[in-house]
Each structure stands twice: as structure tokens, then as C-alpha cells.
Design an enzyme around this catalytic site. Structure first.
Site, short mmCIF file in Angstrom:
data_model
loop_
_atom_site.label_atom_id
_atom_site.label_comp_id
_atom_site.label_asym_id
_atom_site.label_seq_id
_atom_site.Cartn_x
_atom_site.Cartn_y
_atom_site.Cartn_z
N GLN A 4 2.30 -2.10 -1.02
CA GLN A 4 1.68 -0.81 -1.28
C GLN A 4 0.16 -0.88 -1.32
O GLN A 4 -0.51 0.16 -1.27
CB GLN A 4 2.18 -0.25 -2.61
CG GLN A 4 1.68 -1.02 -3.83
CD GLN A 4 2.32 -0.57 -5.12
OE1 GLN A 4 3.50 -0.78 -5.35
NE2 GLN A 4 1.52 0.08 -5.98
N HIS B 252 6.45 1.91 -13.15
CA HIS B 252 6.55 1.26 -11.84
C HIS B 252 7.97 1.44 -11.30
O HIS B 252 8.95 1.26 -12.03
CB HIS B 252 6.24 -0.23 -11.98
CG HIS B 252 6.19 -0.98 -10.68
ND1 HIS B 252 5.40 -0.58 -9.63
CD2 HIS B 252 6.83 -2.11 -10.26
CE1 HIS B 252 5.55 -1.44 -8.62
NE2 HIS B 252 6.41 -2.36 -8.99
N CYS C 211 4.13 2.96 -5.43
CA CYS C 211 5.38 2.20 -5.54
C CYS C 211 6.60 3.11 -5.40
O CYS C 211 7.62 2.71 -4.84
CB CYS C 211 5.44 1.47 -6.87
SG CYS C 211 5.33 2.58 -8.30
#
Length: 335
Positions: A135, A281, A141
Site C-alpha cells: 500500500q 488496520h 489497507c
């Protein structure tokens, strides 16, 4: 479906003289030699002033790695592409710093009763998991978790592995409570693809790693979503069933400082939370197993193949580690 949800993952070689103030690190010290070797390996370059800061940070991270690995932990830390960063810097660049509650996503997954295999790894079942991607410095993400899950779902259904466009999601999915490089949620991205009538391929809408204007062309869409399976909040057993029977599963969890330097083994932490308001995340569970009596998930990350175990990590299963069961989902492709 569009209530407030968490924003996940916001976000040549200089050999000049060691700047004054580099503490006790001399030009010929082992730390300096290792740092210069690391710089060459990762093609890093800094100004003289920044070099001093990065060298100190690298040395501090090395000490942290050594101290951690000397203890009886279930995972090891190691030097990786982020070893010149403090966790505060890493968090600002790769993670969303103020995650919101992802429990607002309504569950629609009905769990069976099993039993299920003791271990599953979709990477070993065939060409059902796409290569690890990176990324970069964009907090995207959530887009890589999304495309990874859909790429696998289509490959499982058709035998054809596609590479889908993360950049389209970064640029175009804002109306589904996603925020480009500042974060988003895979379940909402699946809904975007579903109602947007498709997603383009990586080749026709390449990744740039920054926010941009939407350039979606409907005629070039190559993948479609029929429905989205949202797993019940904190139902890790349902995640096991979904991975065993259907598809790799997107999930989110809370990254804390000890995870940044992860190298191998089963990640387990006491510094993270198990609540859905802390996740920051998004990743992809591609399987699960057990080692020395400790169950784990096999997880595909989006920080490139030089991080962790060739871009993957293991995380303890069955304890909702770091809130990983807070907002799991997977797409049902239209093929």
C-alpha cells in the site's frame, strides 16, 4: 448500512558524515554499519539532519528487537522496511489514529454447527490467493483487504485469478463511508462494488498510492459483487467456518507498537484492546492452524513481501486478539 464506521489505516544512499548529536553512535559502530547496509537494501536516502534521527531510531528499534527476542514470546521481531521509524511516525503514515466503532455493520451471516477442518490454508488449495501487494504511504489497507478477498472469491468460483484496482476504491468509494488514504472498511467497499456495478482491473486503473479523482469506466469493470457476508460481531467461530467453507475473510484489528517490527511466529499482545472502537488496520485471513497447542490465523498483509513472513503473519486465534473479530466480512461474487 452507512452509519459512522471506523476509518482504517490513515495515512540512492546517503553516506555523508555522521551529524553532530548522534549520541554514542560512532561512524564505525556496528549500529552504523548495519544501518548503512539497511539503507542500501531498502534504497533509502536522507538529508544530513534526517540521517541523524533515522540512525538513532534504527538503533533504538534494534535494541527493542533484541530485548523482545530474548524473552519467552510466541513471536519474534526483526529488522524490516519500517526499522527507521518510530511507532508514532508509522501510525500517522500507515494507520488510522482515531478509529471509530465498526460494530455498526449489520450481521447477516448464519453460522452452522461444524465440525470443520483443524487447519486450512487457501494458498495450498490452488491458485486462490493473489500475491502480496504494497500500500505504500497511503492509508489504504482497507482497499487491499477488499481486493484480496474478492480476487480469492472469483478464483475459487471460476479458477481465474484477477488483479483488481485498489486505486478505484481510494478514488471512488467515498459515498460508502470510505475516505481514500485516510481509511475505510472492507464491508463498505464490497457494498460500493456491488452498487457501483463493478471494479476495474489493476492494469486499467493502476495504483498510485494517493488520493485522486474518480476515473471509473463501467465498460472496463472486470469483477462484480452479488452480495456481502457480514459476520456477527466478535464471533470468531463464524470466521473459522467462513474461511474453512467459503472464502478468505477480510477483518480489522488494532496494530500497536510491537506489531510494527513483527518478523515471524504467532503474534499475541497484551498492549492492544479487544473492542471494535480501537481497530485501525484491515487485512485478509487466508487460513488457520495450530502450533504447539496455540491456535492461529494465517493473515495476508499489504506492506509488501519484505515485511513479516513474506508479507504474511500469524496471529493468535480464539481470543479475539486485538479485536480481530470486530468487523469480519467477505464478498459473494457475481460470476
Amino acid at each position: 448500512m452507512w452509519a459512522v464506521l471506523p476509518l482504517l489505516c490513515a495515512g540512492a544512499w546517503l553516506l555523508g558524515p555522521l551529524a553532530r548529536g548522534a549520541a554514542s553512535l560512532s561512524l564505525g559502530s556496528p549500529e552504523t554499519f548495519r544501518f548503512k547496509s539497511w539503507m542500501q537494501q531498502h534504497q533509502k536516502t536522507y538529508s544530513t539532519e534526517e540521517y541523524r534521527h533515522r540512525l538513532q531510531t534504527f538503533a533504538s528499534n534494534q535494541r527493542k528487537i533484541k530485548e523482545h527476542n530474548a524473552r519467552n514470546h510466541t513471536f519474534k521481531m526483526g529488522i524490516n522496511p519500517f526499522s527507521d521509524m518510530t511507532f508514532a511516525e508509522f501510525k500517522r503514515r500507515f494507520l488510522w489514529s482515531e478509529p471509530q466503532n465498526c460494530s455498526a455493520t449489520k450481521s447477516n451471516y448464519l453460522r452452522g454447527t461444524g465440525p470443520y477442518p483443524t487447519s486450512v490454508d487457501w494458498r495450498k488449495k490452488g491458485r486462490f490467493v493473489s500475491p502480496v501487494k504494497n500500500q505504500g504511504g497511503c492509508g489504504s489497507c482497507w482497499t487491499f483487504s477488499t481486493t484480496g478477498a474478492l480476487e480469492s472469491a472469483i478464483a475459487i468460483k471460476t479458477g481465474k485469478m484477477l488483479s483488481l484496482s485498489e486505486q478505484q476504491l481510494v478514488d471512488c468509494a467515498q459515498n460508502f463511508n470510505n475516505h481514500g488514504c485516510q481509511g475505510g472498511l472492507p464491508s463498505q467497499a464490497f457494498e460500493y462494488i456491488r452498487y457501483n456495478k463493478g471494479i476495474m482491473g489493476e492494469d486499467s486503473y493502476p495504483y498510485e498510492g494517493k488520493d485522486g479523482n474518480c476515473k471509473f469506466q463501467p465498460g472496463k469493470a472486470i469483477a462484480f459483487v452479488k452480495d456481502v457476508a457480514n459476520i456477527t460481531l466478535n464471533d470468531e467461530a463464524a470466521m473459522v467456518e467462513a474461511v474453512a467453507l467459503y472464502n478468505p475473510v477480510s477483518f480489522a484489528f488494532e496494530v500497536t507498537s510491537d506489531f510494527m517490527l513483527y518478523r515471524k511466529g504467532i503474534y499475541s499482545s497484551t498492549s492492544c484492546h479487544k473492542t471494535p472502537d480501537k481497530v485501525n488496520h484491515a487485512v485478509l485471513a487466508v487460513g488457520y492452524g495450530e502450533q504447539n497447542g496455540k491456535p492461529y490465523w494465517i493473515v495476508k498483509n499489504s506492506w509488501g513481501p519484505s515485511w513479516g513472513m513474506n508479507g504474511y503473519f500469524l496471529i493468535e486465534r480464539g481470543k479475539n486478539m486485538c479485536g480481530l473479530a470486530a468487523c469480519a466480512s467477505y464478498p459473494i461474487p457475481q460470476v
